[in-house]
Design an enzyme around this catalytic site. Structure first.
Site, PDB file in Angstrom:
ATOM      1  N   SER A  24       9.092  43.793 -56.542  1.00  0.00           N
ATOM      2  CA  SER A  24       8.408  45.090 -56.488  1.00  0.00           C
ATOM      3  C   SER A  24       6.999  44.978 -55.925  1.00  0.00           C
ATOM      4  CB  SER A  24       8.360  45.711 -57.889  1.00  0.00           C
ATOM      5  OG  SER A  24       7.644  44.869 -58.772  1.00  0.00           O
ATOM      6  N   THR A 156       5.050  93.263 -48.627  1.00  0.00           N
ATOM      7  CA  THR A 156       6.109  92.921 -49.581  1.00  0.00           C
ATOM      8  C   THR A 156       7.387  92.914 -48.755  1.00  0.00           C
ATOM      9  OG1 THR A 156       6.579  95.208 -50.168  1.00  0.00           O
ATOM     10  CG2 THR A 156       4.928  94.102 -51.518  1.00  0.00           C
ATOM     11  N   HIS A 157       8.296  92.032 -49.096  1.00  0.00           N
ATOM     12  CA  HIS A 157       9.521  91.859 -48.288  1.00  0.00           C
ATOM     13  C   HIS A 157       9.195  91.520 -46.831  1.00  0.00           C
ATOM     14  CE1 HIS A 157      11.588  93.918 -51.687  1.00  0.00           C
ATOM     15  NE2 HIS A 157      10.487  94.663 -51.677  1.00  0.00           N
ATOM     16  N   SER A 278       3.324  71.488 -26.134  1.00  0.00           N
ATOM     17  CA  SER A 278       4.696  71.089 -25.877  1.00  0.00           C
ATOM     18  C   SER A 278       4.707  70.269 -24.597  1.00  0.00           C
ATOM     19  CB  SER A 278       5.568  72.331 -25.719  1.00  0.00           C
ATOM     20  OG  SER A 278       6.708  72.000 -24.953  1.00  0.00           O
ATOM     21  N   LYS A 284       2.586  76.536 -24.856  1.00  0.00           N
ATOM     22  CA  LYS A 284       2.773  76.440 -26.312  1.00  0.00           C
ATOM     23  C   LYS A 284       1.537  75.918 -27.038  1.00  0.00           C
ATOM     24  CE  LYS A 284       6.073  76.939 -28.567  1.00  0.00           C
ATOM     25  NZ  LYS A 284       7.344  76.212 -28.627  1.00  0.00           N
ATOM     26  N   GLU A 291       3.351  73.177 -40.385  1.00  0.00           N
ATOM     27  CA  GLU A 291       4.779  72.892 -40.556  1.00  0.00           C
ATOM     28  C   GLU A 291       4.994  71.627 -41.380  1.00  0.00           C
ATOM     29  OE1 GLU A 291       7.021  73.664 -36.634  1.00  0.00           O
ATOM     30  OE2 GLU A 291       4.917  73.629 -36.084  1.00  0.00           O
TER      31      GLU A 291
HETATM   32  N1  ARG Z   1       7.656  44.987 -62.073  1.00  0.00           N
HETATM   33  C1  ARG Z   1       8.023  45.521 -63.342  1.00  0.00           C
HETATM   34  C2  ARG Z   1       7.993  47.057 -63.307  1.00  0.00           C
HETATM   35  O1  ARG Z   1       7.381  47.590 -62.451  1.00  0.00           O
HETATM   36  C3  ARG Z   1       7.099  45.010 -64.399  1.00  0.00           C
HETATM   37  C4  ARG Z   1       7.705  44.960 -65.742  1.00  0.00           C
HETATM   38  C5  ARG Z   1       8.722  43.877 -65.807  1.00  0.00           C
HETATM   39  N2  ARG Z   1       9.259  43.741 -67.120  1.00  0.00           N
HETATM   40  C6  ARG Z   1      10.381  43.106 -67.378  1.00  0.00           C
HETATM   41  N3  ARG Z   1      10.805  43.120 -68.611  1.00  0.00           N
HETATM   42  N4  ARG Z   1      11.080  42.527 -66.433  1.00  0.00           N
HETATM   43  O2  ARG Z   1       8.611  47.681 -64.095  1.00  0.00           O
END
Ligand code: ARG
Length: 463
Positions: A24, A156-157, A278, A284, A291
């Site tokens: 992560s 409105t509408h 464009s 344009k 948007e």
């Molecule tokens: N990277 C983990 C998270 O974002 C941290 C916690 C990990 N905990 C564990 N019991 N593996 O959730």
């Protein structure tokens, strides 16, 4: 090599695909400042409680400061094999200060650590979004004051309904943004409790001081239940819900800008700064920024729904599913903050076409209600009868192809003989908006007072 942090009972390294799905760091590296702050607070508390030596705590704090500057100046190497921000920081700490680094994780788990870091991160994010929304409000209020008298069609509408002032229309979004800020404020208050010290899920046998770490990190108090502390993400959900509502408001405004800048209405112009051309059609001038604000709302709402779905099946306490809370949330926060800044830019940039707005405000017999109100006030007619008479007059004007204030008095008197020339005083768009003095109404006088009030409040807030 098995993992240094938890590999005691592991003989083998993880499969490549295991590492790929588990990692992560690409997302939670954004929590580095919060992770380091929380670790410093934890180490200081451990020392104050006599759980680790003061000297170790000092070295830990020094090492963490070094890591903070390494990450800040880009010299830190994030390692995927170390999974996440917590283990990347701890591993570097042990390179820097040796075995004392291993004492930092006493009475703590990555479960309370990540919950703490993310609360701090969301809290910082809320403050940044609040500032962006305040700037948006300020821009709106300033333009509202400038255009307190500018008459435009109210719809409105999406049918021309009654004339309103452009300033009044802009101030509607100031009110919405104010409630949005209120929702963020509420979420912030509720999230501001510290999970740190909940440890893995059950608390700890060490004599920690959770009040001390809570206070050091600016939390109001420690969370009361360790299971809850590590396993709920309602603070993210609530903040995302506030984001989704706020983004929806910005999206409605963005949609109006798209409509107003379309040659079909031509009510407003954006400069070259907020439009694109464009590649094939030289004439344009596209309102891309508006948007995209409209579209980014989808991403924000999607993140809320995504996390609700992640959470809805999870038993207590921590489950790895929760690692998926961050990416969508961070994307949503970035999208909202960018949308708010883009809308602020467009508010400063836009130029209403006053003549066109005024002409459009009078189109479609927009002052018919003023005529009906006049019949009620002057001729004491019941509103329903006045509505009927006005309808007949409108039909007549429409058949003659003229505006209400251009229909000869005689023609009106043919329908209601008691109508006097005085009636023309209420049939112009200017007199119509001027008459709407009820509290919250569109009269220029009201708009000026409201806009000034907002500017004063917003400027005071900044001090
Ligand atoms: N990277 C983990 C998270 O974002 C941290 C916690 C990990 N905990 C564990 N019991 N593996 O959730």
């Amino acid at each position: 090599m098995s993992n240094k942090m938890w590999g005691g009972r592991f003989g083998e390294s993880p499969d490549a695909i295991m590492e790929e799905i588990n990692v992560s760091i690409d997302v939670d590296r954004h929590l580095f400042a919060q992770d380091i702050a929380a670790s410093k607070a934890h180490a200081a508390m451990l020392a104050a409680q006599g759980i680790i030596a003061a000297n170790d705590a000092k070295n830990i704090a020094k090492g963490l400061d070094t890591i903070l500057s390494e990450i800040g100046n880009g010299s830190f190497t994030f390692k995927r094999a170390l999974e996440d921000i917590h283990m990347n920081v701890e591993s570097r700490l042990s390179e820097l200060i040796g075995s004392a680094a291993g004492r930092l994780h006493t009475a703590r788990s990555r479960n309370d650590q990540v919950a703490t870091d993310f609360r701090l991160y969301v809290r910082d994010t809320i403050d940044a979004i609040d500032a962006a929304l305040a700037a948006f409000q300020h821009a709106l209020a300033a333009r509202a004051l400038e255009h307190a008298d500018t008459v435009m069609p109210g719809f409105t509408h999406l049918q021309t309904a009654q004339p309103v002032t452009f300033g009044h229309h802009l101030l509607a979004y100031v009110e919405m943004a104010s409630r949005d800020r209120g929702r963020f404020h509420d979420a912030r208050k509720r999230l501001n409790e510290s999970p740190l010290g909940a440890a893995a899920l059950a608390g700890t046998s060490f004599p920690i001081d959770r009040n001390a770490t809570a206070k050091a990190l600016g939390f109001d108090r420690p969370m009361a239940n360790s299971l809850d502390a590590v396993s709920d993400r309602d603070f993210v959900l609530e903040t995302l819900a506030a984001c989704a509502i706020s983004a929806t408001h910005l999206s409605r405004f963005a949609e109006e800008i798209v409509i107003w800048t379309s040659p079909l209405t031509g009510l407003v112009q954006l400069s070259d700064k907020f439009t694109t051309g464009s590649s094939i059609m030289p004439q344009k001038r596209n309102p891309d920024a508006a948007e995209l604000v409209r579209a980014k709302t989808g991403r924000v709402i999607g993140s809320l729904i995504g996390l609700l779905i992640v959470m809805k099946g999870l038993p207590l306490a921590y489950q790895k599913d929760m690692q998926e809370d961050k990416q969508g949330a961070m994307e949503a926060f970035a999208a909202l903050s960018l949308a708010a800044r883009a809308m602020t830019g467009m508010v400063h940039d836009l130029t209403p076409d006053k003549a066109r707005m005024k002409a459009a405000a009078g189109d479609g017999y927009a002052t018919a209600t003023d005529l009906a109100d006049w019949l009620v006030r002057k001729l004491k007619m019941p509103f329903r009868d006045a509505h009927h008479v006005t309808g007949q007059i409108v039909a007549k004007a429409s058949k003659a192809g003229v505006a209400l204030d251009k229909l000869p008095l005689k023609e009106m008197q043919a329908i209601q003989p008691k109508i006097t020339p005085e009636v023309f005083g209420v049939l112009s768009v200017e007199s119509s908006v001027k008459s709407r003095v009820s509290f919250g109404g569109t009269a220029p006088k009201n708009v000026r007072a409201q806009a000034k009030g907002w500017l004063k409040r917003l400027e005071k807030e900044q001090k």
